[in-house]
Design a protein around this motif. Structure first.
Motif, PDB file in Angstrom:
ATOM      1  N   LEU A  35      -6.855   3.130 -10.167  1.00 14.17           N
ATOM      2  CA  LEU A  35      -6.688   2.712  -8.776  1.00 14.17           C
ATOM      3  C   LEU A  35      -5.636   1.607  -8.669  1.00 14.17           C
ATOM      4  CD1 LEU A  35     -10.407   2.640  -7.573  1.00 14.17           C
ATOM      5  CD2 LEU A  35      -8.634   4.254  -6.857  1.00 14.17           C
ATOM      6  N   ALA A  36      -5.666   0.677  -9.629  1.00 12.85           N
ATOM      7  CA  ALA A  36      -4.672  -0.400  -9.642  1.00 12.85           C
ATOM      8  C   ALA A  36      -3.267   0.169  -9.840  1.00 12.85           C
ATOM      9  CB  ALA A  36      -5.005  -1.403 -10.746  1.00 12.85           C
ATOM     10  N   PHE A  37      -3.143   1.154 -10.724  1.00 12.63           N
ATOM     11  CA  PHE A  37      -1.843   1.788 -10.965  1.00 12.63           C
ATOM     12  C   PHE A  37      -1.319   2.450  -9.697  1.00 12.63           C
ATOM     13  CE2 PHE A  37       0.483   5.685 -12.081  1.00 12.63           C
ATOM     14  CZ  PHE A  37       1.567   5.131 -12.752  1.00 12.63           C
ATOM     15  N   SER A  38      -2.193   3.186  -9.015  1.00 12.71           N
ATOM     16  CA  SER A  38      -1.790   3.862  -7.783  1.00 12.71           C
ATOM     17  C   SER A  38      -1.364   2.858  -6.722  1.00 12.71           C
ATOM     18  CB  SER A  38      -2.947   4.720  -7.264  1.00 12.71           C
ATOM     19  OG  SER A  38      -2.582   5.411  -6.100  1.00 12.71           O
ATOM     20  N   ARG A  39      -2.085   1.742  -6.634  1.00 11.97           N
ATOM     21  CA  ARG A  39      -1.756   0.703  -5.647  1.00 11.97           C
ATOM     22  C   ARG A  39      -0.440   0.021  -5.993  1.00 11.97           C
ATOM     23  NH1 ARG A  39      -0.107  -1.847  -2.484  1.00 11.97           N
ATOM     24  NH2 ARG A  39      -0.965  -3.450  -1.125  1.00 11.97           N
ATOM     25  N   ALA A  40      -0.214  -0.240  -7.272  1.00 15.82           N
ATOM     26  CA  ALA A  40       1.030  -0.904  -7.692  1.00 15.82           C
ATOM     27  C   ALA A  40       2.242  -0.025  -7.390  1.00 15.82           C
ATOM     28  CB  ALA A  40       0.969  -1.232  -9.183  1.00 15.82           C
ATOM     29  N   LEU A  41       2.084   1.286  -7.547  1.00 15.07           N
ATOM     30  CA  LEU A  41       3.190   2.208  -7.267  1.00 15.07           C
ATOM     31  C   LEU A  41       3.709   2.074  -5.849  1.00 15.07           C
ATOM     32  CD1 LEU A  41       2.188   5.664  -8.824  1.00 15.07           C
ATOM     33  CD2 LEU A  41       4.078   4.195  -9.528  1.00 15.07           C
ATOM     34  N   SER A  42       2.787   1.836  -4.911  1.00 15.68           N
ATOM     35  CA  SER A  42       3.146   1.895  -3.495  1.00 15.68           C
ATOM     36  C   SER A  42       3.448   0.542  -2.860  1.00 15.68           C
ATOM     37  CB  SER A  42       1.999   2.560  -2.708  1.00 15.68           C
ATOM     38  OG  SER A  42       0.813   1.783  -2.820  1.00 15.68           O
ATOM     39  N   GLU A  43       3.322  -0.542  -3.620  1.00 18.84           N
ATOM     40  CA  GLU A  43       3.484  -1.865  -3.023  1.00 18.84           C
ATOM     41  C   GLU A  43       4.906  -2.074  -2.483  1.00 18.84           C
ATOM     42  OE1 GLU A  43       3.240  -5.510  -1.482  1.00 18.84           O
ATOM     43  OE2 GLU A  43       1.692  -4.037  -1.898  1.00 18.84           O
ATOM     44  N   PHE A  44       4.976  -2.626  -1.282  1.00 19.99           N
ATOM     45  CA  PHE A  44       6.279  -2.868  -0.643  1.00 19.99           C
ATOM     46  C   PHE A  44       6.403  -4.291  -0.128  1.00 19.99           C
ATOM     47  CE2 PHE A  44       8.585  -3.136   3.428  1.00 19.99           C
ATOM     48  CZ  PHE A  44       9.880  -2.919   2.968  1.00 19.99           C
ATOM     49  N   GLY A  45       5.467  -4.714   0.724  1.00 22.79           N
ATOM     50  CA  GLY A  45       5.600  -5.972   1.455  1.00 22.79           C
ATOM     51  C   GLY A  45       5.860  -7.179   0.578  1.00 22.79           C
ATOM     52  N   ALA A  46       5.008  -7.383  -0.427  1.00 22.72           N
ATOM     53  CA  ALA A  46       5.159  -8.553  -1.292  1.00 22.72           C
ATOM     54  C   ALA A  46       6.429  -8.452  -2.137  1.00 22.72           C
ATOM     55  CB  ALA A  46       3.931  -8.696  -2.190  1.00 22.72           C
ATOM     56  N   LEU A  47       6.689  -7.253  -2.673  1.00 25.47           N
ATOM     57  CA  LEU A  47       7.821  -7.085  -3.580  1.00 25.47           C
ATOM     58  C   LEU A  47       9.159  -7.210  -2.869  1.00 25.47           C
ATOM     59  CD1 LEU A  47       6.567  -4.189  -5.877  1.00 25.47           C
ATOM     60  CD2 LEU A  47       6.144  -6.651  -6.030  1.00 25.47           C
ATOM     61  N   SER A  48       9.204  -6.818  -1.615  1.00 27.39           N
ATOM     62  CA  SER A  48      10.466  -6.913  -0.876  1.00 27.39           C
ATOM     63  C   SER A  48      10.900  -8.357  -0.681  1.00 27.39           C
ATOM     64  CB  SER A  48      10.332  -6.226   0.487  1.00 27.39           C
ATOM     65  OG  SER A  48       9.380  -6.903   1.306  1.00 27.39           O
ATOM     66  N   LEU A  49       9.964  -9.293  -0.762  1.00 26.33           N
ATOM     67  CA  LEU A  49      10.284 -10.706  -0.574  1.00 26.33           C
ATOM     68  C   LEU A  49      10.591 -11.436  -1.873  1.00 26.33           C
ATOM     69  CD1 LEU A  49       7.610 -11.768   2.097  1.00 26.33           C
ATOM     70  CD2 LEU A  49      10.015 -11.232   2.470  1.00 26.33           C
ATOM     71  N   ILE A  50       9.989 -10.996  -2.978  1.00 29.24           N
ATOM     72  CA  ILE A  50      10.097 -11.791  -4.205  1.00 29.24           C
ATOM     73  C   ILE A  50      10.882 -11.114  -5.330  1.00 29.24           C
ATOM     74  CG2 ILE A  50       7.932 -12.978  -3.716  1.00 29.24           C
ATOM     75  CD1 ILE A  50       6.561 -11.200  -5.768  1.00 29.24           C
TER      76      ILE A  50
END
Length: 268
Positions: free
Chosen positions: A197-212
């Motif tokens: 589940l963590a892997f699937s969530r990490a694949l789709s992350e956008f908001g936090a990564l777009s800033l940092i």
């Protein structure tokens, strides 16, 4: 007869809800991605920037998953087995990444680790930079996936029969041996399910990564940010093609998670 009609009506509402909110949007992405055929689809995902974004996302998602599998299991064990000041507060805060908008998570990390913050200045004096690089991406992924392993492993540790540990101690085994040979195998299915589940969530992350992350093409641009850029450039075909890769991986992972849950009776 009325009960049967009510069940049919409820089933129809649920299926309609799933169709409108999940199946149709996913289908629309697949249709758009393959609208021009296989060759244009492959050309889009095999482009230098797109392919590097996909590989980077996969690599760092796997790394994040390994971190969560170890740290999440340890934290779950501590929360269940030990009593300490602030335990209830910490246990409640485990779910904080679920409730925060991911852009807020990114802003928090940006404020904490930025060059103007005390921690950021201290790290810079030591030559350590945790923003606008791959380390920042891992930090962001770890933050947003923090609860998954903890919340799947916790119930299994709570349900574990303490008599098995006592028997191990009685036979002369130490705490380390008992943990790795008695307790860990019992909670391993939860670790696997939470990690996927963590892997699937990490694949789709956008908001936090777009800033940092810095969003440098080929270096720190993850797939979700690439998709956003393609949409901004009006290349819906390219955005849909990369989105299909992420969606397909997530669906596979979720199917595996459901399989584990059915076999072991794990509640995620």
């Amino acid at each position: 007869m009325k009960i049967k009609s009510f069940r049919i009506a409820v089933r129809s509402v649920v299926m309609g809800y799933l169709l409108i909110l999940i199946i149709l949007p996913i289908s629309a992405v697949y249709i758009k991605g393959f609208s021009l055929g296989w060759e244009p689809f492959w050309k889009e995902i095999s482009g230098a920037i797109a392919w590097k974004a996909i590989l980077l996302t996969l690599k760092l998602s796997i790394f994040t998953t390994l971190i969560q599998a170890v740290i999440g299991t340890f934290i779950a064990f501590v929360l269940v087995r030990y009593r300490f000041f602030g335990r209830s507060l910490f246990n409640s805060m485990v779910d904080l990444p679920f409730s925060l908008p991911t852009s807020v998570s990114g802003l928090m990390l940006l404020t904490l680790l930025g060059p103007q913050s005390p921690i950021g200045k201290w790290l810079n004096t030591m030559g350590i930079h945790l923003l606008y690089n791959q380390a920042a991406i891992i930090i962001g992924m770890v933050f947003v996936t923090f609860p998954f392993v903890i919340r799947t492993v916790q119930p299994l540790i709570e349900q574990f029969d303490p008599s098995q540990e006592e028997a191990s101690y009685t036979l002369g085994a130490g705490k380390g041996y008992t943990f790795f040979r008695i307790l860990l195998p019992s909670v391993f299915p939860g670790i696997i399910a939470g990690s996927m589940l963590a892997f699937s969530r990490a694949l789709s992350e956008f908001g936090a990564l777009s800033l940092i992350s810095g969003n440098l093409p080929g270096k720190t641009m993850v797939a979700s940010v690439f998709i956003y850029g393609e949409v901004e450039n009006n290349n819906m075909q390219g955005a849909a093609a990369v989105a299909i890769v992420l969606i397909t991986l997530s669906l596979i992972v979720l199917l595996l998670v459901n399989s584990f849950q059915k076999r072991r009776g794990i509640q995620a």
